[in-house]
Design an enzyme around this catalytic site. Structure first.
Site: not given
Length: 262
Positions: A68, A113, A116, A136
């Site tokens: 992210a 991210g 993911e 994270e």
């Protein structure tokens, strides 16, 4: 061809049935809100157009996506993220719900991210020097775009907890051992391998592949009895398709494995 600022759809003349969703936000493809929205739009495009029968998800030869955009997220409040978290998950779910085979081509980092996003593909090809992880926890957070759910379904809860709890990075060989990736090749072979794999799938029966993907994915979300019912409905429905007729007629007349689907 569809294109936005950071995400575009590319098609190679040699593999016209395969669409590549290409992320291109230098230097590390950080997945800010704009990229997330553009990914969702690209997913909707490749889902809607029947000429594309398989998809490659690609971040380029250097990096898949390093996570992210932390600078964008740093000043967000709880209420800001309440408003945004649904759209974040929706963008990734749009990739996961593409009703066609999706192959992720992973060079470099697929972190947070980015990891993911790779999990949203059906299959993953990784470079020998690729690195995966859900770091994270080191920001005082947990994965918020499917990492606690898709990762645990793919590699099992204990291994998923190891990665999420520690935030450690996983090399390609360990990711292959875990089942986090399906093939590991030299960095320069990642995209050609993913493209060739997608092209092979694109020549298959489109509706049967769509049904298989939905039966597997939806079945994993529910209990066995419901999953079997999803499978039964999808199986029976394929008897209404021309691909089923082609496949069975070819089997009878020519033997197994020779059917050519339109």
């Amino acid at each position: 061809m569809w294109s936005a600022e950071y995400v575009r759809i590319e098609v190679d003349d040699a593999t016209p049935k395969v669409a590549t969703i290409r992320i291109d936000r230098p230097k590390l493809n950080p997945l800010n809100e704009q990229v997330q929205d553009e990914l969702k739009a690209a997913a909707e495009q490749v889902s809607a157009l029947p000429q594309w029968r398989a998809v490659v998800l690609y971040g380029g030869p250097k990096v898949f996506a390093a996570g992210a955009d932390i600078k964008e997220m740093a000043d967000l409040s709880y209420t800001d993220m309440v408003r945004r978290s649904g759209a974040l998950q929706d963008s990734f779910t749009a990739i996961a719900r593409i009703p066609k085979p999706v192959v992720a081509a992973v060079n470099g980092f697929a972190l947070g991210g980015g990891c993911e996003l790779a999990l949203c593909a059906d299959l993953r090809v990784a470079a020998t020097d690729a690195r995966f992880g859900q770091p994270e926890i080191k920001l005082g957070l947990i994965p918020g775009a499917g990492g606690t759910q898709r990762l645990s379904r793919l590699i099992g809860p204990a291994r998923a907890k190891d990665l999420v709890f520690t935030g450690r990075l996983v090399a390609a060989d360990e990711a292959l051992q875990f089942g986090l990736v399906d093939r590991v090749v030299a960095p320069e072979e990642v995209y050609p391998t993913a493209l060739a794999w997608a092209a092979e799938l694109a020549d298959g029966p489109a509706f049967a592949l769509r049904a298989a993907k939905e039966a597997i994915d939806r079945g994993l979300e529910t209990d066995l009895a419901t999953g079997l019912e999803i499978e039964r409905i999808q199986f029976a429905a394929l008897f209404a398709t021309e691909d089923r007729a082609i496949g069975m007629r070819s089997f009878i007349e020519q033997g197994p494995g020779k059917a050519v689907f339109g």
